[in-house]
Design an enzyme around this catalytic site. Structure first.
Site, PDB file in Angstrom:
ATOM      1  N   LYS A   1       0.986   4.192  -2.841  1.00  0.00           N
ATOM      2  CA  LYS A   1       0.629   5.590  -2.549  1.00  0.00           C
ATOM      3  C   LYS A   1       1.826   6.524  -2.747  1.00  0.00           C
ATOM      4  O   LYS A   1       1.648   7.699  -3.062  1.00  0.00           O
ATOM      5  CB  LYS A   1       0.065   5.695  -1.128  1.00  0.00           C
ATOM      6  CG  LYS A   1      -1.281   4.961  -0.956  1.00  0.00           C
ATOM      7  CD  LYS A   1      -2.360   5.536  -1.857  1.00  0.00           C
ATOM      8  CE  LYS A   1      -3.738   4.967  -1.573  1.00  0.00           C
ATOM      9  NZ  LYS A   1      -4.780   5.538  -2.436  1.00  0.00           N
TER      10      LYS A   1
ATOM     11  N   TYR B   1       0.833  -1.215   0.000  1.00  0.00           N
ATOM     12  CA  TYR B   1       0.000   0.000   0.000  1.00  0.00           C
ATOM     13  C   TYR B   1       0.870   1.268   0.000  1.00  0.00           C
ATOM     14  O   TYR B   1       0.634   2.197  -0.780  1.00  0.00           O
ATOM     15  CB  TYR B   1      -0.911  -0.049   1.226  1.00  0.00           C
ATOM     16  CG  TYR B   1      -1.909   1.080   1.332  1.00  0.00           C
ATOM     17  CD1 TYR B   1      -3.077   1.069   0.571  1.00  0.00           C
ATOM     18  CD2 TYR B   1      -1.706   2.146   2.206  1.00  0.00           C
ATOM     19  CE1 TYR B   1      -4.011   2.108   0.678  1.00  0.00           C
ATOM     20  CE2 TYR B   1      -2.622   3.177   2.324  1.00  0.00           C
ATOM     21  CZ  TYR B   1      -3.779   3.147   1.560  1.00  0.00           C
ATOM     22  OH  TYR B   1      -4.699   4.176   1.678  1.00  0.00           O
TER      23      TYR B   1
HETATM   24  P1  NAP Z   1     -13.552   2.774   0.864  1.00  0.00           P
HETATM   25  O1  NAP Z   1     -14.827   3.249   1.470  1.00  0.00           O
HETATM   26  O2  NAP Z   1     -13.228   1.330   0.870  1.00  0.00           O
HETATM   27  O3  NAP Z   1     -13.492   3.357  -0.630  1.00  0.00           O
HETATM   28  C1  NAP Z   1     -12.717   2.802  -1.642  1.00  0.00           C
HETATM   29  C2  NAP Z   1     -13.587   2.691  -2.858  1.00  0.00           C
HETATM   30  O4  NAP Z   1     -12.817   2.246  -3.992  1.00  0.00           O
HETATM   31  C3  NAP Z   1     -14.709   1.669  -2.678  1.00  0.00           C
HETATM   32  O5  NAP Z   1     -15.916   2.229  -3.160  1.00  0.00           O
HETATM   33  C4  NAP Z   1     -14.257   0.537  -3.561  1.00  0.00           C
HETATM   34  O6  NAP Z   1     -15.305  -0.272  -4.041  1.00  0.00           O
HETATM   35  C5  NAP Z   1     -13.576   1.265  -4.677  1.00  0.00           C
HETATM   36  N1  NAP Z   1     -12.737   0.374  -5.437  1.00  0.00           N
HETATM   37  C6  NAP Z   1     -11.909  -0.592  -4.964  1.00  0.00           C
HETATM   38  N2  NAP Z   1     -11.301  -1.220  -5.974  1.00  0.00           N
HETATM   39  C7  NAP Z   1     -11.747  -0.631  -7.116  1.00  0.00           C
HETATM   40  C8  NAP Z   1     -11.471  -0.846  -8.488  1.00  0.00           C
HETATM   41  N3  NAP Z   1     -10.620  -1.783  -8.894  1.00  0.00           N
HETATM   42  N4  NAP Z   1     -12.115  -0.077  -9.411  1.00  0.00           N
HETATM   43  C9  NAP Z   1     -12.996   0.868  -9.017  1.00  0.00           C
HETATM   44  N5  NAP Z   1     -13.294   1.125  -7.719  1.00  0.00           N
HETATM   45  C10 NAP Z   1     -12.669   0.374  -6.784  1.00  0.00           C
HETATM   46  O7  NAP Z   1     -12.321   3.478   1.581  1.00  0.00           O
HETATM   47  P2  NAP Z   1     -11.897   5.009   1.731  1.00  0.00           P
HETATM   48  O8  NAP Z   1     -11.251   5.085   3.034  1.00  0.00           O
HETATM   49  O9  NAP Z   1     -12.991   5.936   1.389  1.00  0.00           O
HETATM   50  O10 NAP Z   1     -10.745   5.095   0.630  1.00  0.00           O
HETATM   51  C11 NAP Z   1     -10.744   6.043  -0.421  1.00  0.00           C
HETATM   52  C12 NAP Z   1      -9.311   6.351  -0.811  1.00  0.00           C
HETATM   53  O11 NAP Z   1      -8.665   6.977   0.302  1.00  0.00           O
HETATM   54  C13 NAP Z   1      -8.478   5.107  -1.142  1.00  0.00           C
HETATM   55  O12 NAP Z   1      -7.646   5.384  -2.235  1.00  0.00           O
HETATM   56  C14 NAP Z   1      -7.639   4.913   0.115  1.00  0.00           C
HETATM   57  O13 NAP Z   1      -6.450   4.238  -0.155  1.00  0.00           O
HETATM   58  C15 NAP Z   1      -7.426   6.345   0.531  1.00  0.00           C
HETATM   59  N6  NAP Z   1      -7.049   6.534   1.925  1.00  0.00           N
HETATM   60  C16 NAP Z   1      -7.889   6.147   2.906  1.00  0.00           C
HETATM   61  C17 NAP Z   1      -7.497   6.339   4.247  1.00  0.00           C
HETATM   62  C18 NAP Z   1      -8.371   5.938   5.402  1.00  0.00           C
HETATM   63  O14 NAP Z   1      -7.888   5.996   6.549  1.00  0.00           O
HETATM   64  N7  NAP Z   1      -9.620   5.555   5.207  1.00  0.00           N
HETATM   65  C19 NAP Z   1      -6.252   6.903   4.526  1.00  0.00           C
HETATM   66  C20 NAP Z   1      -5.428   7.284   3.486  1.00  0.00           C
HETATM   67  C21 NAP Z   1      -5.844   7.101   2.179  1.00  0.00           C
HETATM   68  P3  NAP Z   1     -15.653  -1.628  -3.151  1.00  0.00           P
HETATM   69  O15 NAP Z   1     -16.280  -1.085  -1.902  1.00  0.00           O
HETATM   70  O16 NAP Z   1     -16.565  -2.397  -3.999  1.00  0.00           O
HETATM   71  O17 NAP Z   1     -14.346  -2.318  -2.922  1.00  0.00           O
END
Ligand code: NAP
Length: 244
Positions: free
Chosen positions: A158, A154
């Protein structure tokens, strides 16, 4: 106001992506949500967006599929007339220690988080160049800036998004295109559902709480809008101070 603009939000079916899609729509942008969620979940998100008075569409598409993304971008331009804003929020985790990490665990995370972001930028770029404008906001992570044990795949993906953001910004600035990234810390979403009750982790955060999807969406909205018109190639942390 973003009236009449079209924003494509990957990962827009939940968490940070959904919060961002709603904020952009509340300011008048038409929204395309690219997701991998069950159709009913995406349909509910589209209903919420449409209730704000804009056009919205959900497309179930794996962002790591180079040629499928190319076809999708063509279809979006044909239907919506333009793509003005691209938010690359789709992301996955498959955590594990390096000594035990399987090849497919590494490849899957790089494919979605890094190659997926590249695919979207790659296929939107000809559209942006033709229009002579476009705004890209990528979602990196503090894990990509300072590393995190158990997240070699990861963190690498990133950190790659950081390089991709800076190269894209330099390459496309003369074409009227800006490209920035946000680097969230620990944000309460489905992705971190198993971490939110970890008091030790919350204690590590100077603000002593996890962030919300809305707090990240506020920053993405700023970077997507004209309020940030002189900013490109930046990576901005939104992390409660965790990576100071
Ligand atoms: P999340 O609710 O799991 O959102 C991620 C979304 O991406 C989900 O809707 C997921 O769909 C979709 N997705 C996954 N694989 C995909 C693919 N191959 N094609 C199209 N869509 C896809 O989590 P989030 O926390 O909001 O994450 C959003 C972004 O923020 C991510 O890039 C994550 O790495 C980043 N981020 C999050 C955090 C944190 O603490 N939450 C911290 C730093 C960065 P499914 O639900 O069907 O898998």
């Amino acid at each position: 106001m973003l009236n009449g603009k079209t924003a494509v939000v990957t990962g827009g079916g939940s968490g940070i992506g959904k919060a961002t899609a709603l904020k952009l729509a509340a300011d008048g942008a038409n929204i395309v949500v690219v997701h991998m969620d069950p159709e009913e979940k995406a349909a509910a998100v589209i209903e919420e967006i449409e209730a704000l008075g804009v056009k919205a569409k959900a497309i179930r598409m794996d962002v790591s599929d180079f040629s499928a993304v190319e076809g999708m971008i063509g279809d979006i331009v044909a239907e919506f007339g333009s793509i003005d804003i691209l938010i690359n929020c789709a992301g996955i985790t498959k955590d594990g220690l390096i000594a035990r990490m399987k090849e497919d665990q590494f490849d899957a995370v790089i494919s979605v988080n890094l190659k997926g972001t590249f695919n979207m930028i790659r296929h939107c770029t000809p559209v942006f160049m033709k229009q002579k404008h476009g705004t890209i906001v990528n979602v990196s992570s503090v894990s990509g800036l300072i590393g995190n044990p158990g997240q070699a795949n990861y963190s690498t993906s990133k950190a790659g998004v950081v390089g991709l953001t800076k190269s894209t910004a330099k390459e496309l600035v003369s074409r009227g295109v800006r490209c920035n990234a946000v680097a969230p810390g620990f944000i309460a979403t489905d992705m971190t559902a198993n971490l939110s009750k970890n008091n030790k982790l919350v204690d590590m955060i100077p603000m002593k709480r996890m962030g919300t999807a809305d707090e990240v969406a506020d920053l993405i909205f700023f970077l997507a809008s004209d309020a940030s018109s002189y900013i490109t190639g930046e990576i901005i942390k939104v992390d409660g101070g965790v990576a100071i």
